[in-house]
Design a protein around this motif. Structure first.
Motif, short mmCIF file in Angstrom:
data_model
loop_
_atom_site.label_atom_id
_atom_site.label_comp_id
_atom_site.label_asym_id
_atom_site.label_seq_id
_atom_site.Cartn_x
_atom_site.Cartn_y
_atom_site.Cartn_z
N THR A 125 -52.48 -16.81 -23.37
CA THR A 125 -52.09 -15.94 -24.26
C THR A 125 -50.25 -16.97 -23.99
OG1 THR A 125 -53.41 -13.95 -24.42
CG2 THR A 125 -51.28 -14.10 -25.81
N ASP B 169 -58.19 -10.99 -27.53
CA ASP B 169 -57.70 -10.07 -26.67
C ASP B 169 -56.79 -10.07 -27.79
OD1 ASP B 169 -56.05 -8.27 -25.23
OD2 ASP B 169 -55.88 -9.65 -23.83
N ASN C 87 -50.99 -7.97 -25.33
CA ASN C 87 -51.29 -9.43 -26.08
C ASN C 87 -50.36 -9.85 -26.70
OD1 ASN C 87 -52.37 -12.16 -24.69
ND2 ASN C 87 -53.87 -11.56 -26.42
#
Lengths: 179, 145
Positions: free
Chosen positions: B3, B52, B57
């Motif tokens: 991420t 996610d 996240n």
């Protein structure tokens, strides 16, 4: 009390017509426009590559491989995309059936980095065998085919192998997973 | 972990895309440009968050984008040349009754856009305009005669 920090104002910005402080820089601007054109060409090339399938999900990404006698044929994509569904299909010829069943050994890489989600049709049995899995399907006659629904879980180059137990024919391929 | 990479890549890619797409994302947003900005923003979110959508996240993605933005802002202040590449420079569009054609064509600005800015200053024709300058924000400044 601390003295506030100061700095004399400078007439540092270039002027147009000797009166208007603009800070124009045409030489820089022309360089930027050339850069902009280059980026647009690059963007156009990226789109063309995407349409053709160089980044997956297009005509150039599709590939197939078969054994010398055509007992097993593999339809797959050379380029896959990370966590994006894809299907790999294996077609079997008549020689693939032995004792009324087809046994196919598949390397573990199909399960882990290539993210096998399900197999259609479901195998009757699956046995852990070395660094792979041996699947068995009951089969009466050909044509028969088995599809693996994939969703790759790791980007980069990945290698996989499928082996037909009845003849020992093996196909090994490298695929690329786009991030 | 991905991420953070996605967020950092997304930041710089968006910066490049918006910079080469339009000069006036904040200055004079027309519906035409609204579509572009919101659509690419939405697409970038899909790639950044992926499968996610957890608070962890999303929090990491927000922090990553915030920190990159902060560092870029610091770098831009420190190195003025970087600021030029990121924000561009003001350009003179009209000077003493002469359209500056390189600037007009390069910035894809029409005389109508300049006249709209002049009207906002209460001017009624081009003859009242001494200078017209497209600013880094994309807005057009008008200097009266």
């Amino acid at each position: 009390m601390a003295t506030p920090r100061t700095r004399p104002v400078e007439d540092s910005i270039s002027k147009v017509g000797n009166e208007l402080a603009v800070g124009e820089d045409l030489a820089f601007q022309r360089r930027w426009w050339r850069f902009e054109t280059t980026i647009w060409i690059l963007f156009a090339l990226i789109l063309a590559a995407d349409l053709s399938g160089i980044f997956g999900r297009g005509p150039l990404a599709k590939a197939s491989a078969k054994t010398a006698d055509g007992t097993m044929k593999l339809d797959y994509e050379r380029v896959l995309r990370y966590e994006t569904p894809d299907v790999m299909t294996i077609h079997f010829g008549p020689n693939a059936i032995q004792n009324g069943r087809i046994e196919l050994w598949v390397s573990e890489s199909v399960i882990k980095p290539l993210g096998n989600q399900r197999i259609i049709p479901q195998p009757k049995s699956s046995i852990l065998d070395g660094d792979g899995i041996l699947y068995t399907w009951p089969a009466a006659s050909h044509p028969n085919s088995v599809s693996f629904a994939l969703a790759p879980s790791a980007p980069g180059s990945q290698k996989f192998t499928v082996r037909l137990e009845s003849t020992g024919d093996t196909i090994t391929r490298h695929v690329w997973v786009m991030p | 972990m991905y991420t953070i990479f996605h967020a950092v890549f997304g930041y710089f890619f968006m910066l490049l895309a918006v910079r080469v797409l339009v000069r006036r994302p904040g200055g004079q947003l027309t519906p035409f440009e609204f579509v572009i900005i919101f659509l690419i923003g939405g697409i970038a979110i899909l790639s950044t968050i992926g499968h996610d959508p957890s608070v962890t996240n999303c929090t990491c993605a927000v922090i990553a984008v915030g920190m990159v933005h902060r560092f870029v802002a610091m770098a831009r202040t420190r190195w003025r040349r970087l600021g030029r590449w990121m924000d561009g420079l003001p350009l003179v569009l009209l000077r003493d009754g002469q359209w500056q054609l390189d600037a007009m064509e390069g910035m894809r600005i029409e005389p109508d856009d300049v006249m709209a800015a002049a009207r906002e200053q209460g001017l009624t024709s081009f003859s009242d305009v001494k200078y017209a300058v497209v600013e880094r924000t994309g807005s057009i400044s008008i200097i009266k005669r």
